[in-house]
Design a protein around this motif. Structure first.
Motif, PDB file in Angstrom:
ATOM      1  N   THR A  39      91.808  16.395  -1.779  1.00 55.64           N
ATOM      2  CA  THR A  39      92.886  16.680  -3.073  1.00 55.64           C
ATOM      3  C   THR A  39      92.501  15.895  -4.381  1.00 55.64           C
ATOM      4  OG1 THR A  39      93.580  14.660  -1.753  1.00 55.64           O
ATOM      5  CG2 THR A  39      94.314  16.383  -1.020  1.00 55.64           C
ATOM      6  N   THR A  40      90.921  15.180  -4.108  1.00 53.98           N
ATOM      7  CA  THR A  40      91.193  14.077  -5.072  1.00 53.98           C
ATOM      8  C   THR A  40      89.571  14.262  -5.594  1.00 53.98           C
ATOM      9  OG1 THR A  40      92.801  12.616  -4.818  1.00 53.98           O
ATOM     10  CG2 THR A  40      90.848  12.243  -6.565  1.00 53.98           C
ATOM     11  N   PRO A  41      89.693  15.576  -6.859  1.00 53.38           N
ATOM     12  CA  PRO A  41      87.636  15.636  -6.770  1.00 53.38           C
ATOM     13  C   PRO A  41      86.617  14.660  -7.360  1.00 53.38           C
ATOM     14  CG  PRO A  41      88.999  16.619  -8.291  1.00 53.38           C
ATOM     15  CD  PRO A  41      89.886  15.726  -7.674  1.00 53.38           C
ATOM     16  N   PHE A  53      83.880  18.580  -8.228  1.00 52.28           N
ATOM     17  CA  PHE A  53      84.241  19.126  -6.855  1.00 52.28           C
ATOM     18  C   PHE A  53      84.660  18.033  -5.820  1.00 52.28           C
ATOM     19  CE2 PHE A  53      80.595  16.208  -6.834  1.00 52.28           C
ATOM     20  CZ  PHE A  53      80.704  15.614  -5.598  1.00 52.28           C
ATOM     21  N   PHE A  54      85.587  19.080  -4.814  1.00 51.17           N
ATOM     22  CA  PHE A  54      86.278  18.364  -3.689  1.00 51.17           C
ATOM     23  C   PHE A  54      85.016  18.379  -1.844  1.00 51.17           C
ATOM     24  CE2 PHE A  54      89.246  20.581  -6.284  1.00 51.17           C
ATOM     25  CZ  PHE A  54      90.233  19.322  -6.241  1.00 51.17           C
ATOM     26  N   VAL A  55      85.234  17.734  -1.359  1.00 53.01           N
ATOM     27  CA  VAL A  55      84.585  17.455  -0.280  1.00 53.01           C
ATOM     28  C   VAL A  55      85.446  17.314   0.575  1.00 53.01           C
ATOM     29  CG1 VAL A  55      83.196  15.929   0.945  1.00 53.01           C
ATOM     30  CG2 VAL A  55      82.482  16.393  -1.122  1.00 53.01           C
ATOM     31  N   ALA A  56      85.213  17.712   1.940  1.00 58.09           N
ATOM     32  CA  ALA A  56      85.814  18.030   3.390  1.00 58.09           C
ATOM     33  C   ALA A  56      85.109  17.330   4.180  1.00 58.09           C
ATOM     34  CB  ALA A  56      86.826  19.267   3.386  1.00 58.09           C
ATOM     35  N   LEU A  57      85.402  16.011   4.344  1.00 61.23           N
ATOM     36  CA  LEU A  57      84.975  15.667   6.095  1.00 61.23           C
ATOM     37  C   LEU A  57      85.779  16.293   7.737  1.00 61.23           C
ATOM     38  CD1 LEU A  57      84.868  12.177   4.755  1.00 61.23           C
ATOM     39  CD2 LEU A  57      82.675  13.242   5.046  1.00 61.23           C
ATOM     40  N   PRO A  58      84.231  16.768   8.607  1.00 62.61           N
ATOM     41  CA  PRO A  58      85.216  16.271   9.805  1.00 62.61           C
ATOM     42  C   PRO A  58      85.738  16.182  10.406  1.00 62.61           C
ATOM     43  CG  PRO A  58      82.114  17.240   9.453  1.00 62.61           C
ATOM     44  CD  PRO A  58      82.909  16.494   8.145  1.00 62.61           C
ATOM     45  N   GLN A  59      86.674  15.613  11.050  1.00 69.05           N
ATOM     46  CA  GLN A  59      86.993  15.258  11.960  1.00 69.05           C
ATOM     47  C   GLN A  59      86.835  14.137  12.188  1.00 69.05           C
ATOM     48  OE1 GLN A  59      90.125  17.369  14.371  1.00 69.05           O
ATOM     49  NE2 GLN A  59      92.034  16.978  12.649  1.00 69.05           N
ATOM     50  N   ASN A  60      86.670  13.317  12.302  1.00 70.81           N
ATOM     51  CA  ASN A  60      86.801  12.432  13.230  1.00 70.81           C
ATOM     52  C   ASN A  60      84.945  12.186  12.748  1.00 70.81           C
ATOM     53  OD1 ASN A  60      88.431  11.649  15.360  1.00 70.81           O
ATOM     54  ND2 ASN A  60      88.108  13.503  15.993  1.00 70.81           N
ATOM     55  N   THR A 103      79.423  21.396  18.381  1.00 70.03           N
ATOM     56  CA  THR A 103      78.640  20.210  18.050  1.00 70.03           C
ATOM     57  C   THR A 103      78.068  19.853  16.817  1.00 70.03           C
ATOM     58  OG1 THR A 103      76.426  20.686  18.941  1.00 70.03           O
ATOM     59  CG2 THR A 103      78.866  20.330  21.046  1.00 70.03           C
ATOM     60  N   THR A 104      77.672  21.114  16.415  1.00 67.01           N
ATOM     61  CA  THR A 104      76.982  20.251  15.025  1.00 67.01           C
ATOM     62  C   THR A 104      78.249  20.761  13.784  1.00 67.01           C
ATOM     63  OG1 THR A 104      75.093  22.023  15.484  1.00 67.01           O
ATOM     64  CG2 THR A 104      75.237  21.549  12.967  1.00 67.01           C
ATOM     65  N   GLY A 105      79.166  21.195  13.563  1.00 65.58           N
ATOM     66  CA  GLY A 105      80.435  21.110  12.480  1.00 65.58           C
ATOM     67  C   GLY A 105      80.057  21.217  10.949  1.00 65.58           C
ATOM     68  N   ALA A 106      80.449  20.821  10.373  1.00 67.83           N
ATOM     69  CA  ALA A 106      79.910  21.146   8.698  1.00 67.83           C
ATOM     70  C   ALA A 106      80.718  20.846   7.691  1.00 67.83           C
ATOM     71  CB  ALA A 106      80.649  22.961   8.507  1.00 67.83           C
ATOM     72  N   ILE A 107      80.496  20.065   7.256  1.00 71.34           N
ATOM     73  CA  ILE A 107      81.299  19.349   5.721  1.00 71.34           C
ATOM     74  C   ILE A 107      81.066  21.003   4.881  1.00 71.34           C
ATOM     75  CG2 ILE A 107      80.538  17.988   3.654  1.00 71.34           C
ATOM     76  CD1 ILE A 107      79.181  15.775   6.173  1.00 71.34           C
ATOM     77  N   TYR A 108      82.336  21.142   4.260  1.00 71.44           N
ATOM     78  CA  TYR A 108      82.786  22.169   3.415  1.00 71.44           C
ATOM     79  C   TYR A 108      82.590  20.441   1.989  1.00 71.44           C
ATOM     80  CZ  TYR A 108      84.146  23.918   6.727  1.00 71.44           C
ATOM     81  OH  TYR A 108      83.539  24.359   9.083  1.00 71.44           O
ATOM     82  N   VAL A 109      81.754  21.805   1.158  1.00 70.35           N
ATOM     83  CA  VAL A 109      82.253  21.593  -0.306  1.00 70.35           C
ATOM     84  C   VAL A 109      82.633  22.788  -1.430  1.00 70.35           C
ATOM     85  CG1 VAL A 109      80.403  20.859  -2.136  1.00 70.35           C
ATOM     86  CG2 VAL A 109      79.838  19.886  -0.058  1.00 70.35           C
ATOM     87  N   ALA A 110      83.586  22.010  -2.243  1.00 69.40           N
ATOM     88  CA  ALA A 110      84.352  23.583  -2.741  1.00 69.40           C
ATOM     89  C   ALA A 110      84.066  22.720  -4.623  1.00 69.40           C
ATOM     90  CB  ALA A 110      85.771  23.719  -2.757  1.00 69.40           C
ATOM     91  N   PRO A 111      83.374  22.978  -5.328  1.00 66.14           N
ATOM     92  CA  PRO A 111      82.697  23.156  -6.779  1.00 66.14           C
ATOM     93  C   PRO A 111      83.440  23.571  -7.905  1.00 66.14           C
ATOM     94  CG  PRO A 111      81.006  23.758  -5.545  1.00 66.14           C
ATOM     95  CD  PRO A 111      81.760  24.223  -4.478  1.00 66.14           C
ATOM     96  N   ASN A 112      83.645  23.173  -8.846  1.00 62.92           N
ATOM     97  CA  ASN A 112      84.424  23.832  -9.885  1.00 62.92           C
ATOM     98  C   ASN A 112      83.382  24.662 -11.020  1.00 62.92           C
ATOM     99  OD1 ASN A 112      87.358  24.784  -9.767  1.00 62.92           O
ATOM    100  ND2 ASN A 112      87.279  22.040  -9.604  1.00 62.92           N
ATOM    101  N   GLY A 113      83.400  25.698 -11.684  1.00 62.07           N
ATOM    102  CA  GLY A 113      82.275  26.034 -11.869  1.00 62.07           C
ATOM    103  C   GLY A 113      82.997  25.698 -13.273  1.00 62.07           C
ATOM    104  N   LEU A 114      82.020  26.029 -14.605  1.00 61.91           N
ATOM    105  CA  LEU A 114      83.058  26.464 -16.301  1.00 61.91           C
ATOM    106  C   LEU A 114      83.785  26.742 -16.587  1.00 61.91           C
ATOM    107  CD1 LEU A 114      79.397  24.655 -17.915  1.00 61.91           C
ATOM    108  CD2 LEU A 114      81.705  23.515 -17.233  1.00 61.91           C
ATOM    109  N   ASN A 115      84.426  26.462 -17.334  1.00 57.35           N
ATOM    110  CA  ASN A 115      86.100  27.965 -17.451  1.00 57.35           C
ATOM    111  C   ASN A 115      85.986  28.548 -16.557  1.00 57.35           C
ATOM    112  OD1 ASN A 115      85.137  26.715 -19.995  1.00 57.35           O
ATOM    113  ND2 ASN A 115      83.361  28.021 -20.675  1.00 57.35           N
ATOM    114  N   ASN A 116      86.093  28.244 -14.887  1.00 60.00           N
ATOM    115  CA  ASN A 116      86.947  28.804 -14.015  1.00 60.00           C
ATOM    116  C   ASN A 116      85.296  29.834 -13.929  1.00 60.00           C
ATOM    117  OD1 ASN A 116      89.630  28.855 -15.840  1.00 60.00           O
ATOM    118  ND2 ASN A 116      89.513  27.857 -13.940  1.00 60.00           N
TER     119      ASN A 116
END
Length: 293
Positions: A39-41, A53-60, A103-116
């Motif tokens: 929620t806070t980039p 950019f935003f980063v989402a950590l896996p649960q646990n 069992t591998t799971g994922a970290i998601y990264v959502a960046p912002n482009g310039l001028n959308n």
């Protein structure tokens, strides 16, 4: 199999296992990324421009377990917050989190482009995303053999550009209705000629970014990946069928497959078949990404 869901399977894709390469952040508790990073980039300065950019950590989250790294890139006029929240026509993180429960799971990264968008002038977006990778992997535990990128429209074009620029450092991309010109494909040590596992999908009735651009991107990686059918045109669904045709190409390098899905539909990240309440796009993306362990 109905006429609305045809599938040309030229090769069965095996699960492809690579050696594990832990990132520098493995074994250390994160100092930069927290649970509030969705929620806070986070901010980086690249080419004298503040980028976030935003980063989402896996649960646990386990700091000693190497996870997949997945870029989820927004379209022109959109932003990373919409990708995270699933607003503005997006499914959150392109619908992957509910599907990735192995069992591998994922970290998601959502960046912002310039001028959308992702104009990538002078390679500045590639430079930004390289720095994002370095920053995240210095703080979190990532399997550096399992880096992925997906996105729709401009985000698809940028995922394609990353495949050209990062080459073998990127395990696979899922390019959803993109175009080869708008973000480019001319940088990187391989000059856009290195093989990268490639999934592409495109609507045959797309009037925003015509399907010819999707075919062109696909054909580049058919050539890069040494696919034996690089010059063979794939079948496409009949107009008005609301169906899709999936082609899995034969002859590609063993760990660099190419899959192409043409669907009867417009410019959308969430195509559906007749009578379906949900889009099939996340399932196809995950089916492709999940082959790499």
């Amino acid at each position: 199999m109905t006429p609305l869901s045809l599938s040309l399977l030229l090769l069965s894709l095996p699960t492809l296992t690579l050696s594990l390469t832990p990132s520098p952040g493995c074994g250390n508790q994160p100092k930069l990324v927290t649970s509030s990073s969705t929620t806070t980039p986070l901010t980086l300065t690249v080419n004298s421009k503040a980028r976030n950019f935003f980063v989402a950590l896996p649960q646990n989250y386990n700091a000693s377990h190497p996870y997949r790294f997945i870029f989820t890139l927004h379209a022109l006029g959109g932003n990373a917050g919409q990708v995270v929240a699933g607003t503005g026509g997006y499914v959150p993180y392109y619908g992957l989190p509910p599907l990735i429960n192995d069992t591998t799971g994922a970290i998601y990264v959502a960046p912002n482009g310039l001028n959308n968008g992702w104009q990538n002038q002078g390679g500045e977006d590639v430079a930004f995303l390289r720095d994002v990778i370095r920053t995240v992997e210095a703080d979190l535990c990532v399997d550096q053999d399992l880096r992925f990128s997906t996105g729709f429209s401009y985000g698809a074009a940028m995922s394609y550009s990353l495949a050209c620029s990062l080459g073998k450092a990127l395990r696979a991309v899922a390019v959803l209705s993109g175009n080869p010109q708008i973000s480019g494909c001319a940088t990187g040590g391989g000059g856009g000629a290195e093989p990268v596992a490639y999934y592409g999908q495109h609507g045959t009735s797309d009037t925003v970014l015509p399907v010819s651009g999707g075919r062109e991107m696909r054909d580049r990686f058919l050539k890069n990946n040494g696919c034996g059918t690089a010059t063979k045109e794939a079948p496409e669904p009949a107009k008005g069928s609301n169906g899709k045709v999936k082609t899995v190409y034969q002859g590609c390098a063993a760990d660099k497959p190419v899959v192409w899905v043409a669907f009867d539909g417009p410019h959308t990240p969430t195509p559906k078949e007749n009578g379906a309440s949900a889009t099939w796009a996340p399932d196809e993306t995950w089916e492709f990404f999940s082959r790499f362990k």
